[in-house]
Enzyme design. Sequence first.
Site, short mmCIF file in Angstrom:
data_model
loop_
_atom_site.label_atom_id
_atom_site.label_comp_id
_atom_site.label_asym_id
_atom_site.label_seq_id
_atom_site.Cartn_x
_atom_site.Cartn_y
_atom_site.Cartn_z
N THR A 184 -30.37 -16.80 35.35
CA THR A 184 -29.08 -16.33 34.87
C THR A 184 -28.71 -17.23 33.70
O THR A 184 -29.07 -18.41 33.69
CB THR A 184 -27.99 -16.46 35.96
OG1 THR A 184 -27.82 -17.84 36.24
CG2 THR A 184 -28.38 -15.73 37.23
N GLU A 329 -29.35 -10.90 39.02
CA GLU A 329 -29.61 -10.92 40.46
C GLU A 329 -29.80 -9.53 41.06
O GLU A 329 -30.18 -9.41 42.22
CB GLU A 329 -28.44 -11.59 41.20
CG GLU A 329 -28.29 -13.08 40.97
CD GLU A 329 -27.38 -13.39 39.78
OE1 GLU A 329 -27.33 -12.58 38.84
OE2 GLU A 329 -26.73 -14.45 39.80
N LYS A 438 -4.31 -15.88 37.30
CA LYS A 438 -3.47 -15.86 38.50
C LYS A 438 -2.05 -16.21 38.09
O LYS A 438 -1.73 -17.35 37.82
CB LYS A 438 -4.02 -16.83 39.54
CG LYS A 438 -5.41 -16.42 39.98
CD LYS A 438 -5.90 -17.13 41.22
CE LYS A 438 -7.24 -16.55 41.65
NZ LYS A 438 -8.39 -17.27 41.15
N TRP A 443 -2.93 -11.19 40.46
CA TRP A 443 -4.04 -11.25 39.51
C TRP A 443 -3.79 -10.34 38.31
O TRP A 443 -3.36 -9.20 38.47
CB TRP A 443 -5.34 -10.83 40.18
CG TRP A 443 -5.87 -11.85 41.15
CD1 TRP A 443 -5.25 -13.00 41.55
CD2 TRP A 443 -7.11 -11.80 41.84
NE1 TRP A 443 -6.04 -13.67 42.45
CE2 TRP A 443 -7.19 -12.95 42.65
CE3 TRP A 443 -8.18 -10.90 41.86
CZ2 TRP A 443 -8.29 -13.23 43.46
CZ3 TRP A 443 -9.27 -11.16 42.67
CH2 TRP A 443 -9.32 -12.32 43.46
P1 ADP Z 1 -24.89 -14.15 33.07
O1 ADP Z 1 -24.16 -14.01 34.38
O2 ADP Z 1 -25.58 -15.43 33.00
O3 ADP Z 1 -24.06 -13.80 31.88
P2 ADP Z 1 -26.14 -11.60 33.54
O4 ADP Z 1 -26.76 -10.83 32.44
O5 ADP Z 1 -26.80 -11.57 34.85
O6 ADP Z 1 -26.05 -13.07 33.05
O7 ADP Z 1 -24.65 -11.12 33.62
C1 ADP Z 1 -24.14 -10.36 34.66
C2 ADP Z 1 -22.66 -10.23 34.50
O8 ADP Z 1 -22.32 -9.53 33.31
C3 ADP Z 1 -21.97 -9.46 35.59
O9 ADP Z 1 -21.76 -10.26 36.72
C4 ADP Z 1 -20.68 -9.03 34.91
O10 ADP Z 1 -19.72 -10.06 34.92
C5 ADP Z 1 -21.12 -8.82 33.49
N1 ADP Z 1 -21.35 -7.39 33.25
C6 ADP Z 1 -22.52 -6.72 33.26
N2 ADP Z 1 -22.34 -5.43 32.95
C7 ADP Z 1 -21.01 -5.25 32.77
C8 ADP Z 1 -20.19 -4.13 32.43
N3 ADP Z 1 -20.68 -2.93 32.21
N4 ADP Z 1 -18.85 -4.35 32.34
C9 ADP Z 1 -18.32 -5.56 32.54
N5 ADP Z 1 -19.05 -6.65 32.84
C10 ADP Z 1 -20.37 -6.50 32.95
#
Ligand code: ADP
Length: 541
Positions: A184, A329, A438, A443
Amino acid sequence: MLGLMQDWPLLCTKVIDHAAENHGGREVVSRSVEGPIHRTNYRTVRTRALQLAKRLEMEGVGRGDRIATMAWNTWRHLECWYGILGVGAVYHTLNPRLFPDQIAWIMNDAQDRMVFADLTFLPILEAIAPRVPSLKRIVVLTDAAHLPQTTLDVVAYEDWLAEADEDFRWVAMDERDAAGMCYTSGTTGSPKGVVYSHRSNILHSFIAIQPDAMNLSSMSRAMPVVPLFHANGWGIAFSCPMVGATMILPGPKMDGASICELLVGERVTFSAAVPTVWLMLLQHLEKTGGALPDLGRVVIGGAACPRVVTEAFETRYGVEVVHAWGMTETSPLGTLNTAKPETGHQTGAELFDRKQKQGQVPFGVEMKVTDDENRELPRDGRTFGRLKVRGPAVSSAYHGGSGQEAFDAEGWFDTGDVAHIDANGTMQITDRAKDVIKSGGEWISTIDLENLAVGHPDVQEAAVIGVAHPKWDERPLLVVVRREGTDVSREALLEFLAGKVAKWWMPDDIAFVEEIPHTATGKIQKMALRQQFADYRLPTA
Ligand code: ADP
């Protein structure tokens, strides 16, 4: 009583075998790092992957060894994935956009033994290789003629590969063996190693090819703009060969003009990328007056897809946008927003409202939203809480055992995202748990506010963060980058937002900046922004 069916192991090698045998002549077209367009096909990709596996075995590489790649999307990178997993080793994609220190940390954590790197990335490796003791060999993805001067001990891929022939059988494996690895990017903490199995990759591909997901078939001409190093390359390296789709790989060039040239010239019907890539393409099209005659569907995810992107694709260029949510993940597809009988009739504002949402789960992903005490929240499309998922292509742990608190005994993975789900099962992300504001115990969703703000024609980019407030704990501050040549005022922007959100959600102030910091995967770096505005005093404070 047991079923009397074969235990046909779900191995990634079977995908390339299938493609070579049944779709052998189907093209894999790449923009090479050296420059020219390169054409090969699945038959040759498989032959060279077998050769690569044999060559790795000569190198002493075997089951479970981690072999890194630091490369753009090209045919050579694809060969590496299949050759590495075919000898029983584990492809480990490195994100070259991370800081060199982070990459070194990740390589040491994974104990990478070799790396296949594009020419472009030699300077990064020169800086970090001496700090990665496990690294025994650097193969540069080019031929001898293009090998540059370097302080490192390197070998050209084509020479190295030529030392083996393709007379090789894939190593016998268990479908639960590791096939790949991806960290990640650490947007909200230190990077964590996600380990995909052969089985999870295959099941994820079955999910991805469905009509309600990427809708891939042998008729598709698919261009993954999303790099193979971002979240398992969204699984496209497996789903395309699984159905025999033609692959178009954009190599190192992801600017609007280069992407447009391939979309049009190679008659691409399907593509996938993060919103920033599409923004660049749309700007290019606007400037040049171009069209996208063959493109049918784009999957957009990785960050919330701005409404302006969806609207431009659908109304101006006739391209269907599928907004998707996922994570490293989750292999990564989690939800996809495609039309359903209840929503298929929608047009105009109603359609684009729906497409702001991240969509529904396909079979193979279970999803729920809970409060902090793990009580499931109602599916009313309003009540938001922690988004949790489970399924055969969702992580059960991280490499090395860090971050175990994200996984519970029933297999639910806490995504760190905040979302609500409606009665149809459509999920909408409202925030990351660490970014949510918050205010007085309630929220406020920063993503909702950002989506609204970028709807103003003078706003190029917007981010909302919580800033300390003596009465409410935190209140929203809207940070804005103005579009070039415009000078929208604080008052005008507040007026634009008024009435579109609940009064208590309205930002307490607006800060105009030249630039908003981004992560290596093009997301807004809220942590850095919060630091930047740590001492900011709101006018209401
Ligand atoms: P990192 O967490 O390191 O940035 P990832 O590519 O695994 O790497 O990112 C996943 C995260 O990206 C998700 O948990 C979410 O917060 C965000 N995300 C992915 N797709 C979307 C989407 N369509 N809209 C909003 N957030 C998104």
